[in-house]
Design an enzyme around this catalytic site. Structure first.
Site, PDB file in Angstrom:
ATOM      1  N   LYS A  53      83.116  66.636  43.300  1.00 56.32           N
ATOM      2  CA  LYS A  53      82.440  66.968  44.560  1.00 56.32           C
ATOM      3  C   LYS A  53      83.414  67.637  45.530  1.00 56.32           C
ATOM      4  O   LYS A  53      83.068  68.619  46.183  1.00 56.32           O
ATOM      5  CB  LYS A  53      81.841  65.722  45.218  1.00 56.32           C
ATOM      6  CG  LYS A  53      80.771  65.064  44.422  1.00 56.32           C
ATOM      7  CD  LYS A  53      79.604  65.999  44.191  1.00 56.32           C
ATOM      8  CE  LYS A  53      78.793  65.585  43.005  1.00 56.32           C
ATOM      9  NZ  LYS A  53      78.580  66.611  42.023  1.00 56.32           N
ATOM     10  N   GLN A  97      80.406  56.190  47.144  1.00 51.20           N
ATOM     11  CA  GLN A  97      80.350  56.192  45.690  1.00 51.20           C
ATOM     12  C   GLN A  97      80.071  54.804  45.137  1.00 51.20           C
ATOM     13  O   GLN A  97      80.772  53.852  45.467  1.00 51.20           O
ATOM     14  CB  GLN A  97      81.662  56.757  45.112  1.00 51.20           C
ATOM     15  CG  GLN A  97      81.674  56.881  43.617  1.00 51.20           C
ATOM     16  CD  GLN A  97      80.594  57.809  43.098  1.00 51.20           C
ATOM     17  OE1 GLN A  97      80.310  58.842  43.672  1.00 51.20           O
ATOM     18  NE2 GLN A  97      79.975  57.429  42.002  1.00 51.20           N
ATOM     19  N   ASP A 120      72.980  61.263  49.257  1.00 50.65           N
ATOM     20  CA  ASP A 120      72.563  60.694  47.976  1.00 50.65           C
ATOM     21  C   ASP A 120      71.077  60.367  47.955  1.00 50.65           C
ATOM     22  O   ASP A 120      70.490  60.189  46.895  1.00 50.65           O
ATOM     23  CB  ASP A 120      73.352  59.413  47.664  1.00 50.65           C
ATOM     24  CG  ASP A 120      74.678  59.687  46.989  1.00 50.65           C
ATOM     25  OD1 ASP A 120      74.766  60.673  46.224  1.00 50.65           O
ATOM     26  OD2 ASP A 120      75.618  58.907  47.201  1.00 50.65           O
TER      27      ASP A 120
END
Length: 164
Positions: A53, A97, A120
């Site tokens: 990313k 994450q 997300d």
């Protein structure tokens, strides 16, 4: 019928398109979008995912911030980092994450990210919007799969689809 889809090729196309879009934003005098990621611990798969990313952000011309925290970090410390990012107007999106260490309440962490920064799409508000068909962030994997199918003109309506 078997069809192979080239995800890497499509990814490169998307990155190229986004690079042009971000360059145009900058040429118009706007700042580029900025993504922050919080990575807790040393999970190999998570390290790889977040590194990809950050690399994509660099390629596209986006700003990025990576916050690394040790596996034994307290939940309150993670919440402090999220709060600081939520309040930072220079940061547009946030990824925490997953998975998080077992002593951390993932739901509490997910819900602490502002829905408008939850790239997300995990916040309950964003999940609800998705279910209602309202504009929202969509989780990266399903969004990527749908983009791949779209770019290969594969119709899925009325079909039983399985992704491996």
């Amino acid at each position: 019928m078997t069809m192979l889809l080239d995800g890497k090729k499509i990814s490169e196309e998307v990155i190229s398109e986004l690079t042009v879009e971000v360059s145009a934003m900058i040429a118009e005098g706007n700042r580029p979008p900025h993504l922050a990621a919080i990575l807790v611990g040393n999970d190999g798969a998570s390290e790889t995912y977040v590194a990809s990313k950050v690399k994509a952000c660099e390629k596209i011309g986006l700003g990025s911030t990576l916050v690394r925290l040790p596996a034994d970090v307290s939940e309150s410390r993670i919440l402090e980092e999220i709060d600081a990012i939520n309040k930072n107007d220079e940061i547009d999106g946030l990824i925490v994450q997953l998975p998080l260490p077992k002593h951390i309440d993932e739901q509490k962490i997910t819900e602490s990210v502002l829905p408008e920064k939850d790239v997300d799409g995990f916040h309950p508000v964003n999940v609800g919007k998705l279910v209602l068909g309202l504009p929202t962030f969509i989780s990266a994997t399903p969004k990527g799969i749908m983009e791949l199918l779209k770019r290969y003109n594969i119709e899925t309506s009325g079909k039983h689809c399985v992704v491996l």
